[in-house]
Design an enzyme around this catalytic site. Structure first.
Site, mmCIF file in Angstrom:
data_model
loop_
_atom_site.group_PDB
_atom_site.id
_atom_site.type_symbol
_atom_site.label_atom_id
_atom_site.label_comp_id
_atom_site.label_asym_id
_atom_site.label_seq_id
_atom_site.Cartn_x
_atom_site.Cartn_y
_atom_site.Cartn_z
ATOM 1 N N TRP A 1 -17.796 12.063 4.137
ATOM 2 C CA TRP A 1 -18.305 11.323 5.299
ATOM 3 C C TRP A 1 -19.593 10.573 4.971
ATOM 4 O O TRP A 1 -19.750 9.401 5.309
ATOM 5 C CB TRP A 1 -18.524 12.277 6.467
ATOM 6 C CG TRP A 1 -19.096 11.613 7.664
ATOM 7 C CD1 TRP A 1 -20.380 11.658 8.108
ATOM 8 C CD2 TRP A 1 -18.399 10.752 8.573
ATOM 9 N NE1 TRP A 1 -20.525 10.904 9.242
ATOM 10 C CE2 TRP A 1 -19.322 10.329 9.563
ATOM 11 C CE3 TRP A 1 -17.084 10.310 8.655
ATOM 12 C CZ2 TRP A 1 -18.981 9.480 10.596
ATOM 13 C CZ3 TRP A 1 -16.734 9.459 9.692
ATOM 14 C CH2 TRP A 1 -17.663 9.053 10.649
ATOM 15 N N ASN A 2 -20.525 11.219 4.292
ATOM 16 C CA ASN A 2 -21.796 10.566 3.984
ATOM 17 C C ASN A 2 -21.640 9.477 2.928
ATOM 18 O O ASN A 2 -22.507 8.607 2.809
ATOM 19 C CB ASN A 2 -22.812 11.603 3.505
ATOM 20 C CG ASN A 2 -23.217 12.548 4.613
ATOM 21 O OD1 ASN A 2 -23.208 12.187 5.780
ATOM 22 N ND2 ASN A 2 -23.557 13.781 4.255
ATOM 23 N N GLY B 1 -15.816 10.987 -2.511
ATOM 24 C CA GLY B 1 -15.948 10.381 -1.185
ATOM 25 C C GLY B 1 -16.723 11.276 -0.242
ATOM 26 O O GLY B 1 -17.820 11.748 -0.542
ATOM 27 N N TRP C 1 -12.312 24.538 5.281
ATOM 28 C CA TRP C 1 -13.580 23.825 5.066
ATOM 29 C C TRP C 1 -14.672 24.626 5.766
ATOM 30 O O TRP C 1 -14.673 24.757 6.992
ATOM 31 C CB TRP C 1 -13.527 22.421 5.655
ATOM 32 C CG TRP C 1 -14.824 21.705 5.448
ATOM 33 C CD1 TRP C 1 -15.929 21.752 6.251
ATOM 34 C CD2 TRP C 1 -15.163 20.871 4.347
ATOM 35 N NE1 TRP C 1 -16.942 20.994 5.727
ATOM 36 C CE2 TRP C 1 -16.503 20.440 4.555
ATOM 37 C CE3 TRP C 1 -14.496 20.444 3.201
ATOM 38 C CZ2 TRP C 1 -17.167 19.598 3.673
ATOM 39 C CZ3 TRP C 1 -15.148 19.604 2.333
ATOM 40 C CH2 TRP C 1 -16.468 19.190 2.571
ATOM 41 N N GLU D 1 -24.785 15.204 -7.305
ATOM 42 C CA GLU D 1 -26.046 15.936 -7.353
ATOM 43 C C GLU D 1 -26.641 15.876 -8.764
ATOM 44 O O GLU D 1 -25.916 15.678 -9.748
ATOM 45 C CB GLU D 1 -25.838 17.404 -6.944
ATOM 46 C CG GLU D 1 -25.398 17.587 -5.495
ATOM 47 C CD GLU D 1 -26.470 17.165 -4.500
ATOM 48 O OE1 GLU D 1 -27.654 17.170 -4.875
ATOM 49 O OE2 GLU D 1 -26.115 16.845 -3.359
ATOM 50 N N MET E 1 -7.034 17.175 7.893
ATOM 51 C CA MET E 1 -8.296 17.645 8.475
ATOM 52 C C MET E 1 -8.147 17.803 9.988
ATOM 53 O O MET E 1 -8.587 16.965 10.772
ATOM 54 C CB MET E 1 -9.424 16.667 8.123
ATOM 55 C CG MET E 1 -9.704 16.577 6.635
ATOM 56 S SD MET E 1 -11.122 15.525 6.217
ATOM 57 C CE MET E 1 -10.415 13.907 6.531
ATOM 58 N N ASP F 1 -12.797 18.759 14.040
ATOM 59 C CA ASP F 1 -13.733 17.719 14.499
ATOM 60 C C ASP F 1 -13.089 16.771 15.512
ATOM 61 O O ASP F 1 -13.451 15.596 15.591
ATOM 62 C CB ASP F 1 -14.286 16.917 13.313
ATOM 63 C CG ASP F 1 -15.276 17.721 12.487
ATOM 64 O OD1 ASP F 1 -15.713 18.775 12.971
ATOM 65 O OD2 ASP F 1 -15.591 17.306 11.358
ATOM 66 N N GLU G 1 -13.030 8.466 4.125
ATOM 67 C CA GLU G 1 -13.177 8.661 5.571
ATOM 68 C C GLU G 1 -13.818 7.411 6.190
ATOM 69 O O GLU G 1 -15.039 7.282 6.175
ATOM 70 C CB GLU G 1 -14.044 9.899 5.836
ATOM 71 C CG GLU G 1 -13.458 11.182 5.274
ATOM 72 C CD GLU G 1 -14.310 12.402 5.602
ATOM 73 O OE1 GLU G 1 -15.174 12.311 6.515
ATOM 74 O OE2 GLU G 1 -14.134 13.439 4.977
ATOM 75 N N TYR G 2 -12.982 6.527 6.726
ATOM 76 C CA TYR G 2 -11.520 6.512 6.764
ATOM 77 C C TYR G 2 -11.072 5.091 6.478
ATOM 78 O O TYR G 2 -11.798 4.130 6.806
ATOM 79 C CB TYR G 2 -10.999 6.945 8.144
ATOM 80 C CG TYR G 2 -11.398 8.351 8.523
ATOM 81 C CD1 TYR G 2 -10.697 9.446 8.013
ATOM 82 C CD2 TYR G 2 -12.485 8.586 9.367
ATOM 83 C CE1 TYR G 2 -11.038 10.742 8.369
ATOM 84 C CE2 TYR G 2 -12.836 9.882 9.717
ATOM 85 C CZ TYR G 2 -12.118 10.954 9.211
ATOM 86 O OH TYR G 2 -12.475 12.226 9.541
#
Length: 712
Positions: free
Chosen positions: A106-107, A104, A363, A69, A212, A215, A147-148
């Protein structure tokens, strides 16, 4: 005695097990962009409720860590989120939780990790720069969130973890700091576990592993409702559906080589929602039309924070809890959501304690009701439930930056109250006695056990040293009696045998060095400029091998020093090693290829100077049997042989010129060349010394002339 001490240590370790549990909390740096009043900043973190807080996420640029950011790092006009994060963690009433930086997500995708781990050089760049990046910003470790990894990335990911651990262990730790921690967030899905993780290697080099376990459903491809973070499989699930739960994932990681104490079970503080096809069918596996709609604050389809679920329940939603299957969900109209609340969280924590896992991970912090306005009267109801079930009590929290009042002391022996004006219930005499006994058992007993073990250990070492000393004293007395001949030896010391290293090579005798001395002679110099020019010239001190031109170039600088020192009136003595062995002679050069015969050629290239039988004439016509290409305007050398018989004859007119060709212009005279020479002459064999005359010339001027004495 040893068995008693060992059993006592085991009992103490089992009693202190609660102190080893980890409560790992993820902080997300994009929650600051949520609508008011649910923006989340570092000041909203309660450091008393976490043992480790992980800042998510950083990215990679050119295989190096970089802020994700714009306001992660400090700017000229504002304090960055990194610094605000560290400041908030240091405000804890107890020990400051460990801070880690996650890279890292997901995005972020998988390609940057593939590129970084594809070569040893790229991995080395990431590892070396990560140490500097973490230390400069005050982090205590790094969390890898790839991921991943795919099947082709399995080996490279394991190498990255191993090389990171070796580099972090080899680092010179700054004063007041500890070695950097290393963790990873890993998948709980069957496909990813089998393809991308070298579990024994990861378990060996990682400090802890964040599993994790969420999900499992709700991310796409679902045809019916289902909980995204089941603790165990439902009775109706078979095949691959029976692997979509936390219990199966934990068992798979343990069976593949992960120690339970390093596994930290992930617990979501959010739910996954679906849109029902019919509001009348609200059970598990009910038909759906897709994900649930995006909510006001989380603003992502299919995701609902815990405080948004509480809002749904407070406005007419229905909560369903299945105690046998540990299944929790809620619905309202055509909205269905599977989530976790205090009841299901306690069930998961009790289960992981029974399995001997290393702790719980949540999380993320911004999904809990951190303002205490929707779900409960105190902030962080889900995170407090994790602490209460894992540690046996709720830690004393820090006053929230948002103005929420702190909760009362909830340590053993106190009663939790939601009203700050009500005093806590005083502890009874029995409770006080229990506390005293716990202190005695947890503090005094371990100290006594440690003292006993230390005394026995030192006694054993002392006994072995005495036996070893007696052994060497006896051998030394038998082999080397003293001068008095009475067979005794020194009483209070013993000599260890010195063994020669068999691998040590014998030292080779070194030939004596050659001593070269230059005496100053001021009368040999004409003027300072001549000396300066001579210093810049290519002369030099020579060794006994004066024909070696390579030595002259190599020692030019040394000669310049000698000339300057001789001019200053000082004696310069230099010890030089003997001459290196002569280089092997070069093979003789190959003979040059003989050229073809030379044809007569006119410099102007117009005609041949070919003698004619009739003598010189102005114009002669005859048949030319020479090749046409050679006879007219072509080079004087012909490399291609002429075929027998040659080309067909044709008439050729040759004209002899009546004037000589012009002479070429005279070459300009060459500039005079200057050379330097040094003559080294006489050798006196009888005196075992060589006297060499060193003469330094520049053109016809003699600049330097002296005798050099060389020892033989």
């Amino acid at each position: 005695m040893r068995r008693v001490v060992f059993l006592t240590l085991l009992a103490v370790m089992a009693t202190c097990k609660g102190a080893e549990y980890k409560v790992v909390c993820y902080y997300t740096n994009w929650a600051q962009y949520r609508p008011t009043p649910w923006k989340y900043y570092p000041e909203d973190i309660d450091p008393a409720l976490c043992t480790h807080v992980i800042y998510a996420f950083a990215k990679m640029v050119n295989h190096q860590l970089a802020p994700f950011e714009w306001n992660d790092d400090n700017t000229e006009w504002s304090t960055g989120m990194y610094e605000r994060f560290m400041t908030r963690l240091s405000q804890n009433n107890g020990p400051t939780p460990k801070s880690l930086l996650a890279v890292g997500g997901w995005n972020f995708g998988t390609q940057p990790f593939k590129d970084m781990t594809s070569s040893a050089a790229n991995r080395r760049t990431f590892i070396e720069t990560s140490i500097t990046y973490l230390r400069e910003r005050g982090f205590d470790g790094l969390d890898l969130d790839w991921e991943y990894p795919h099947a082709e990335d399995k080996t490279n990911f394991a190498l990255l973890v191993q090389e990171l651990r070796e580099a972090y262990d080899a680092e010179v730790v700054p004063a007041g700091k500890e070695r950097l921690l290393l963790s990873a967030a890993v998948s709980a899905g069957k496909t990813h576990i089998e393809a991308g993780y070298d579990i024994p290697t990861l378990a060996r080099y990682l400090d802890f592993i964040n599993l994790m376990a969420y999900d499992f459903r709700g991310t796409g491809g679902d045809t019916g409702t289902g909980h995204h973070s089941l603790l165990q499989a439902l009775p109706t699930e078979t095949g691959d559906d029976a692997t979509l739960n936390a219990a199966w994932a934990v068992d798979r990681w343990i069976s593949d080589g992960a120690p339970p104490s390093k596994l930290v079970l992930g617990i979501p503080l959010y739910g996954r929602s679906f849109t029902l096809s019919s509001p009348s069918n609200t059970g598990v596996n009910a038909p759906i039309t897709g994900r649930g709609p995006a909510q006001t604050y989380t603003r992502e389809a299919g995701v609902m924070s815990y405080y948004e679920v509480c809002t749904m329940l407070n406005t007419g939603g229905t909560r369903v809890w299945n105690e046998q299957d540990k299944l929790l969900y809620a619905y309202k109209d055509n909205l269905w959501v599977g989530y976790d609340d205090e009841t299901s969280v306690r069930a998961k924590v009790e289960w992981l304690r029974d399995r001997g896992l290393g702790g719980a991970m949540v999380w993320s912090l911004d999904f809990d009701d951190f303002k205490a306005t929707t779900c409960a009267e105190h902030p962080y109801p889900l995170l407090k439930a994790v602490n209460q079930a894992l540690l046996g009590y709720t830690p004393e929290v820090v006053t929230m930056a948002t103005g929420a009042p702190p909760t009362s002391d909830n340590k053993p022996g106190a009663t939790e109250t939601s009203d700050g004006d009500k005093p806590t219930q005083p502890a009874t005499d029995n409770d006080s006695l229990i506390v005293i006994l716990l202190v005695v058992f947890l503090v005094i007993v371990p100290l006594l056990v440690a003292a006993i073990v230390s005394y026995r250990f030192r006694a054993e070492i002392r006994k072995r040293c005495q036996n070893q000393a007696e052994k060497y004293r006896t051998e030394n007395t038998r082999r080397n009696p003293d001068d008095r001949g009475n067979g005794t030896k020194i009483d209070e010391e013993f000599v260890l045998p010195i063994r020669k290293n068999p691998r040590q090579l014998p030292t080779q005798p070194r030939p004596p060095d050659v001593i070269l001395t230059v005496q100053p002679d001021q009368h040999k110099f004409k003027d300072p400029d001549s000396v300066s020019n001579a210093s810049k010239s290519s002369g030099g001190r020579r060794r006994l091998d004066f024909d070696n031109m390579e030595n002259r170039r190599r020692e030019a600088y040394q000669k310049t020093t000698e000339v300057k020192m001789a001019q200053s009136g000082r004696v310069y003595t230099k010890t030089v090693p003997p001459n290196p062995p002569p280089k092997p002679s070069l093979p003789p050069p190959k003979p040059l290829r003989t050229l073809p015969p030379k044809y007569p050629h006119n410099p102007r290239g117009l005609s041949h100077n070919v003698p004619h039988p009739k003598g010189p004439g102005t114009a002669v016509s005859y048949t030319d049997t020479m090749p046409t290409r050679v006879a007219i305007g072509y080079p004087m050398y012909q490399s291609t042989p002429v075929a027998p018989g040659g080309p067909p004859p044709r008439p050729l007119v040759l004209t002899r010129p009546n004037h000589p060709p012009p002479k070429p212009p005279a070459r300009p005279p060459r500039p005079p060349t200057h050379s330097m020479s040094a003559d080294l002459v006489e050798v006196d064999i009888d005196d075992s010394a060589a006297f060499q005359t060193l003469r330094l010339k520049f053109g016809n001027d003699e600049l330097y002339h002296t005798q050099v004495e060389t020892e033989i």
